[in-house]
Write a protein that holds these residues in place. Structure first.
Motif, PDB file in Angstrom:
ATOM      1  N   VAL A 178      28.607 -14.451  14.442  1.00  0.00           N
ATOM      2  CA  VAL A 178      28.459 -15.387  13.325  1.00  0.00           C
ATOM      3  C   VAL A 178      28.031 -16.760  13.829  1.00  0.00           C
ATOM      4  O   VAL A 178      27.136 -17.396  13.260  1.00  0.00           O
ATOM      5  CB  VAL A 178      29.775 -15.457  12.510  1.00  0.00           C
ATOM      6  N   ASN A 179      28.629 -17.219  14.933  1.00  0.00           N
ATOM      7  CA  ASN A 179      28.240 -18.517  15.499  1.00  0.00           C
ATOM      8  C   ASN A 179      26.785 -18.518  15.941  1.00  0.00           C
ATOM      9  O   ASN A 179      26.089 -19.531  15.826  1.00  0.00           O
ATOM     10  CB  ASN A 179      29.130 -18.869  16.696  1.00  0.00           C
ATOM     11  N   ASN A 180      26.355 -17.374  16.440  1.00  0.00           N
ATOM     12  CA  ASN A 180      24.970 -17.229  16.860  1.00  0.00           C
ATOM     13  C   ASN A 180      24.030 -17.532  15.695  1.00  0.00           C
ATOM     14  O   ASN A 180      23.084 -18.315  15.818  1.00  0.00           O
ATOM     15  CB  ASN A 180      24.779 -15.784  17.331  1.00  0.00           C
ATOM     16  N   LEU A 181      24.341 -16.937  14.546  1.00  0.00           N
ATOM     17  CA  LEU A 181      23.515 -17.141  13.348  1.00  0.00           C
ATOM     18  C   LEU A 181      23.614 -18.578  12.856  1.00  0.00           C
ATOM     19  O   LEU A 181      22.604 -19.204  12.516  1.00  0.00           O
ATOM     20  CB  LEU A 181      23.943 -16.161  12.255  1.00  0.00           C
ATOM     21  N   THR A 182      24.829 -19.121  12.850  1.00  0.00           N
ATOM     22  CA  THR A 182      25.023 -20.496  12.392  1.00  0.00           C
ATOM     23  C   THR A 182      24.216 -21.469  13.250  1.00  0.00           C
ATOM     24  O   THR A 182      23.566 -22.377  12.740  1.00  0.00           O
ATOM     25  CB  THR A 182      26.518 -20.867  12.464  1.00  0.00           C
ATOM     26  N   TRP A 235      21.246 -35.233   7.409  1.00  0.00           N
ATOM     27  CA  TRP A 235      21.483 -34.096   6.510  1.00  0.00           C
ATOM     28  C   TRP A 235      22.898 -33.574   6.688  1.00  0.00           C
ATOM     29  O   TRP A 235      23.550 -33.821   7.705  1.00  0.00           O
ATOM     30  CB  TRP A 235      20.456 -32.994   6.737  1.00  0.00           C
ATOM     31  N   PHE A 236      23.337 -32.869   5.661  1.00  0.00           N
ATOM     32  CA  PHE A 236      24.662 -32.254   5.680  1.00  0.00           C
ATOM     33  C   PHE A 236      24.495 -30.748   5.699  1.00  0.00           C
ATOM     34  O   PHE A 236      23.744 -30.202   4.916  1.00  0.00           O
ATOM     35  CB  PHE A 236      25.473 -32.656   4.442  1.00  0.00           C
ATOM     36  N   GLU A 237      25.180 -30.105   6.613  1.00  0.00           N
ATOM     37  CA  GLU A 237      25.154 -28.654   6.650  1.00  0.00           C
ATOM     38  C   GLU A 237      26.577 -28.182   6.881  1.00  0.00           C
ATOM     39  O   GLU A 237      27.207 -28.543   7.872  1.00  0.00           O
ATOM     40  CB  GLU A 237      24.233 -28.175   7.769  1.00  0.00           C
ATOM     41  N   GLN A 238      27.079 -27.394   5.958  1.00  0.00           N
ATOM     42  CA  GLN A 238      28.446 -26.885   6.001  1.00  0.00           C
ATOM     43  C   GLN A 238      29.448 -28.007   6.233  1.00  0.00           C
ATOM     44  O   GLN A 238      30.329 -27.915   7.091  1.00  0.00           O
ATOM     45  CB  GLN A 238      28.576 -25.815   7.085  1.00  0.00           C
ATOM     46  N   GLY A 239      29.240 -29.086   5.470  1.00  0.00           N
ATOM     47  CA  GLY A 239      30.180 -30.186   5.514  1.00  0.00           C
ATOM     48  C   GLY A 239      30.047 -31.108   6.702  1.00  0.00           C
ATOM     49  O   GLY A 239      30.744 -32.103   6.790  1.00  0.00           O
ATOM     50  N   ARG A 240      29.153 -30.760   7.620  1.00  0.00           N
ATOM     51  CA  ARG A 240      28.995 -31.610   8.813  1.00  0.00           C
ATOM     52  C   ARG A 240      27.721 -32.424   8.700  1.00  0.00           C
ATOM     53  O   ARG A 240      26.684 -31.930   8.289  1.00  0.00           O
ATOM     54  CB  ARG A 240      28.943 -30.745  10.071  1.00  0.00           C
ATOM     55  N   GLN A 241      27.825 -33.657   9.098  1.00  0.00           N
ATOM     56  CA  GLN A 241      26.671 -34.539   9.020  1.00  0.00           C
ATOM     57  C   GLN A 241      25.924 -34.552  10.349  1.00  0.00           C
ATOM     58  O   GLN A 241      26.537 -34.649  11.405  1.00  0.00           O
ATOM     59  CB  GLN A 241      27.150 -35.941   8.671  1.00  0.00           C
ATOM     60  N   GLU A 273      21.578 -20.799  15.042  1.00  0.00           N
ATOM     61  CA  GLU A 273      20.150 -20.587  14.817  1.00  0.00           C
ATOM     62  C   GLU A 273      19.697 -21.303  13.541  1.00  0.00           C
ATOM     63  O   GLU A 273      18.666 -21.951  13.509  1.00  0.00           O
ATOM     64  CB  GLU A 273      19.872 -19.083  14.721  1.00  0.00           C
ATOM     65  N   ARG A 274      20.518 -21.191  12.488  1.00  0.00           N
ATOM     66  CA  ARG A 274      20.201 -21.877  11.230  1.00  0.00           C
ATOM     67  C   ARG A 274      20.201 -23.387  11.419  1.00  0.00           C
ATOM     68  O   ARG A 274      19.323 -24.085  10.922  1.00  0.00           O
ATOM     69  CB  ARG A 274      21.245 -21.519  10.167  1.00  0.00           C
ATOM     70  N   ALA A 275      21.190 -23.875  12.156  1.00  0.00           N
ATOM     71  CA  ALA A 275      21.258 -25.317  12.418  1.00  0.00           C
ATOM     72  C   ALA A 275      20.015 -25.764  13.191  1.00  0.00           C
ATOM     73  O   ALA A 275      19.481 -26.845  12.950  1.00  0.00           O
ATOM     74  CB  ALA A 275      22.524 -25.643  13.195  1.00  0.00           C
ATOM     75  N   GLY A 276      19.554 -24.902  14.101  1.00  0.00           N
ATOM     76  CA  GLY A 276      18.348 -25.214  14.864  1.00  0.00           C
ATOM     77  C   GLY A 276      17.127 -25.314  13.964  1.00  0.00           C
ATOM     78  O   GLY A 276      16.313 -26.237  14.103  1.00  0.00           O
ATOM     79  N   SER A 277      17.006 -24.397  13.009  1.00  0.00           N
ATOM     80  CA  SER A 277      15.883 -24.438  12.069  1.00  0.00           C
ATOM     81  C   SER A 277      15.929 -25.707  11.224  1.00  0.00           C
ATOM     82  O   SER A 277      14.905 -26.356  10.993  1.00  0.00           O
ATOM     83  CB  SER A 277      15.921 -23.235  11.126  1.00  0.00           C
ATOM     84  N   THR A 278      17.134 -26.065  10.778  1.00  0.00           N
ATOM     85  CA  THR A 278      17.275 -27.263   9.956  1.00  0.00           C
ATOM     86  C   THR A 278      16.918 -28.502  10.763  1.00  0.00           C
ATOM     87  O   THR A 278      16.248 -29.412  10.270  1.00  0.00           O
ATOM     88  CB  THR A 278      18.722 -27.358   9.433  1.00  0.00           C
ATOM     89  N   ARG A 279      17.340 -28.519  12.008  1.00  0.00           N
ATOM     90  CA  ARG A 279      17.025 -29.655  12.880  1.00  0.00           C
ATOM     91  C   ARG A 279      15.515 -29.773  13.084  1.00  0.00           C
ATOM     92  O   ARG A 279      14.950 -30.868  13.084  1.00  0.00           O
ATOM     93  CB  ARG A 279      17.749 -29.487  14.220  1.00  0.00           C
ATOM     94  N   MET A 280      14.869 -28.616  13.227  1.00  0.00           N
ATOM     95  CA  MET A 280      13.414 -28.616  13.404  1.00  0.00           C
ATOM     96  C   MET A 280      12.741 -29.221  12.164  1.00  0.00           C
ATOM     97  O   MET A 280      11.811 -30.020  12.289  1.00  0.00           O
ATOM     98  CB  MET A 280      12.943 -27.176  13.621  1.00  0.00           C
ATOM     99  N   GLN A 281      13.244 -28.847  10.971  1.00  0.00           N
ATOM    100  CA  GLN A 281      12.712 -29.427   9.736  1.00  0.00           C
ATOM    101  C   GLN A 281      12.906 -30.933   9.740  1.00  0.00           C
ATOM    102  O   GLN A 281      12.002 -31.695   9.394  1.00  0.00           O
ATOM    103  CB  GLN A 281      13.478 -28.866   8.536  1.00  0.00           C
ATOM    104  N   ALA A 282      14.116 -31.362  10.134  1.00  0.00           N
ATOM    105  CA  ALA A 282      14.452 -32.782  10.123  1.00  0.00           C
ATOM    106  C   ALA A 282      13.555 -33.569  11.078  1.00  0.00           C
ATOM    107  O   ALA A 282      13.086 -34.657  10.744  1.00  0.00           O
ATOM    108  CB  ALA A 282      15.918 -32.969  10.496  1.00  0.00           C
ATOM    109  N   VAL A 283      13.294 -32.997  12.259  1.00  0.00           N
ATOM    110  CA  VAL A 283      12.431 -33.670  13.231  1.00  0.00           C
ATOM    111  C   VAL A 283      11.028 -33.841  12.639  1.00  0.00           C
ATOM    112  O   VAL A 283      10.397 -34.888  12.780  1.00  0.00           O
ATOM    113  CB  VAL A 283      12.391 -32.878  14.564  1.00  0.00           C
ATOM    114  N   ASN A 284      10.561 -32.816  11.930  1.00  0.00           N
ATOM    115  CA  ASN A 284       9.237 -32.909  11.306  1.00  0.00           C
ATOM    116  C   ASN A 284       9.198 -33.966  10.203  1.00  0.00           C
ATOM    117  O   ASN A 284       8.205 -34.660  10.058  1.00  0.00           O
ATOM    118  CB  ASN A 284       8.798 -31.539  10.775  1.00  0.00           C
TER     119      ASN A 284
END
Lengths: 230, 179
Positions: free
Chosen positions: B29-33, B160-166, B35-46
């Motif tokens: 589950v952490n692996n997926l979380t 951005w906020f993801e799962q309650g974390r900023q 990976e998702r956080a990585g995708s969101t970060r990539m969006q944010a960097v763009n």
């Protein structure tokens, strides 16, 4: 010595069991057999078998469920990773080309970028070589699913996205719509007064039906052409 | 007669099996979380890069149009950036972070008129660069020019906020008036 021991062991006569020993009478045979079965070779009752089977199936179901959910999660992770890598590579390719080249305004009808957003990004380098980017439809020569494609002549396209990734949208917002480096002698003015700038929106997902809807990534970024002519 | 397992043994065995399963489950589950956080970060960097490019385009368009280089790029922290992908141009003004909205076309803009609010919000800091910010070997030459301002240090922030974390990404670029 060892051989002697073995020989000795083999020659040992088994001690008669008090239960099965010699000297049982003919008349006592039936009683003796039933006694042996009861004490030594008892089977499972139906209830025991049913109980064992139900415990086994519950355990197996839970284990299979765990295994399947692990597998599903791993697949989603893998799909997301694949889409992420593809999205980043396609985006960086387009960004670096826009940065070091000019917008090929001549490609667009009457030199005006239409529609907005446009589906094709047409670039031209300092030596007049052309570069095109667009989304290729399903079933075209190089893509079995919609892909992001690049061309150097506008005729032959090659895919930038790997297998297993589908491009849902690839849109370009190019401003200004008229070439700022084109001097119009009629009005004695430049066609527009802004540095060319492109906003790229790339929307992709994994093609696997198992992870559909869970591996979608939309990237948006802006990039300005670094070719300064005026 | 064979002795059965005691309750304690059974509990210990079950405990070992359970903790092994929990370990594997957490890992997956952490692996997926992550990976998702990585995708969101990539969006944010763009998105952050988009903001930097938008400010750079303001400077360059000022050059092209013959305006003052820093027109519209005032020094100040926590400025809102509004840019118009379709019509071109951007504006910077004091006002802090602005949320990004996703339109049905997939385009992200700062208007709330239509579209769905995303978890991203963005703002820009503009700091004045003076001769003291330059490399030491360039400072003497810079001082001789007697400029009030030699450039602008643009920092694009995306939060951005993801799962309650900023989370937050910051990209910085120095722009100079080299023309």
């Amino acid at each position: 010595m060892i051989g002697d021991n073995n020989l000795e062991l083999r020659n040992v006569t088994p001690t008669p069991s008090p239960l099965r020993g010699e000297g049982w009478g003919e008349g006592e045979k039936k009683e003796r057999e039933s006694f042996v079965i009861q004490s030594n070779k008892k089977g499972f009752t139906l209830i025991e078998v049913l109980l064992a089977l139900s415990i086994f199936s519950v355990v197996i179901t839970i284990a299979a469920d765990f295994f399947l959910s692990f597998q599903r999660t791993q697949r989603t992770t893998e799909a997301l990773q694949g889409v992420g890598i593809a999205a980043r590579s396609v985006m960086e390719r387009m960004v670096s080309e826009v940065r070091s080249n000019q917008i090929n305004y001549a490609f667009y009808t009457d030199g005006i970028v239409t529609p907005i957003p446009t589906q094709t990004l047409a670039l031209v380098d300092g030596e007049g070589n052309k570069i095109f980017f667009r989304q290729e439809e399903e079933g075209s020569e190089h893509c079995s699913v919609p892909c992001a494609a690049m061309s150097l002549d506008g005729i032959f396209w090659s895919s930038l996205t790997p297998r297993g990734v589908r491009v849902l949208a690839l849109n370009f917002y190019i401003t200004p719509r008229l070439d700022p480096f084109l001097f119009e002698s009629g009005s004695a003015a430049y066609a527009s007064n802004a540095q060319p700038y492109v906003t790229i929106v790339l929307d992709m997902e994994g093609t696997s039906v198992l992870t559909l809807g869970q591996s979608r990534i939309t990237l948006q970024t802006g990039v300005e052409s670094r070719v300064y002519k005026r | 007669m064979r002795k059965g397992q005691t309750l304690l043994e059974t509990v210990v065995a079950l405990g070992i099996v359970t903790s092994a399963l929990i370990g594997v489950f957490t890992l997956v589950v952490n692996n997926l979380t992550t990976e998702r956080a990585g995708s969101t970060r990539m969006q944010a960097v763009n998105f952050a890069r988009e903001a930097l490019e938008a400010v750079r385009a303001m400077r360059d368009s000022n050059w092209v149009a013959g305006h003052d280089t820093w027109e519209g790029i005032a020094t100040g922290a926590e400025q809102s950036l509004v840019f118009y992908p379709a019509s071109g141009g951007s504006s910077l003004f004091p006002g802090g972070e602005i949320a990004l909205y996703r339109l049905s076309s997939g385009l992200h803009v700062q208007s709330s008129a239509e579209g769905v609010q995303t978890q991203f919000s963005r703002w820009v800091n503009v700091a004045k660069l003076e001769c003291s910010n330059l490399p030491t070997d360039a400072q003497a030459a810079c001082a001789a020019l007697d400029l009030e301002k030699v450039g602008s240090r643009i920092t694009a922030h995306v939060r951005w906020f993801e799962q309650g974390r900023q989370s937050e990404v910051n990209l910085t670029e120095d722009l100079y008036d080299w023309r």
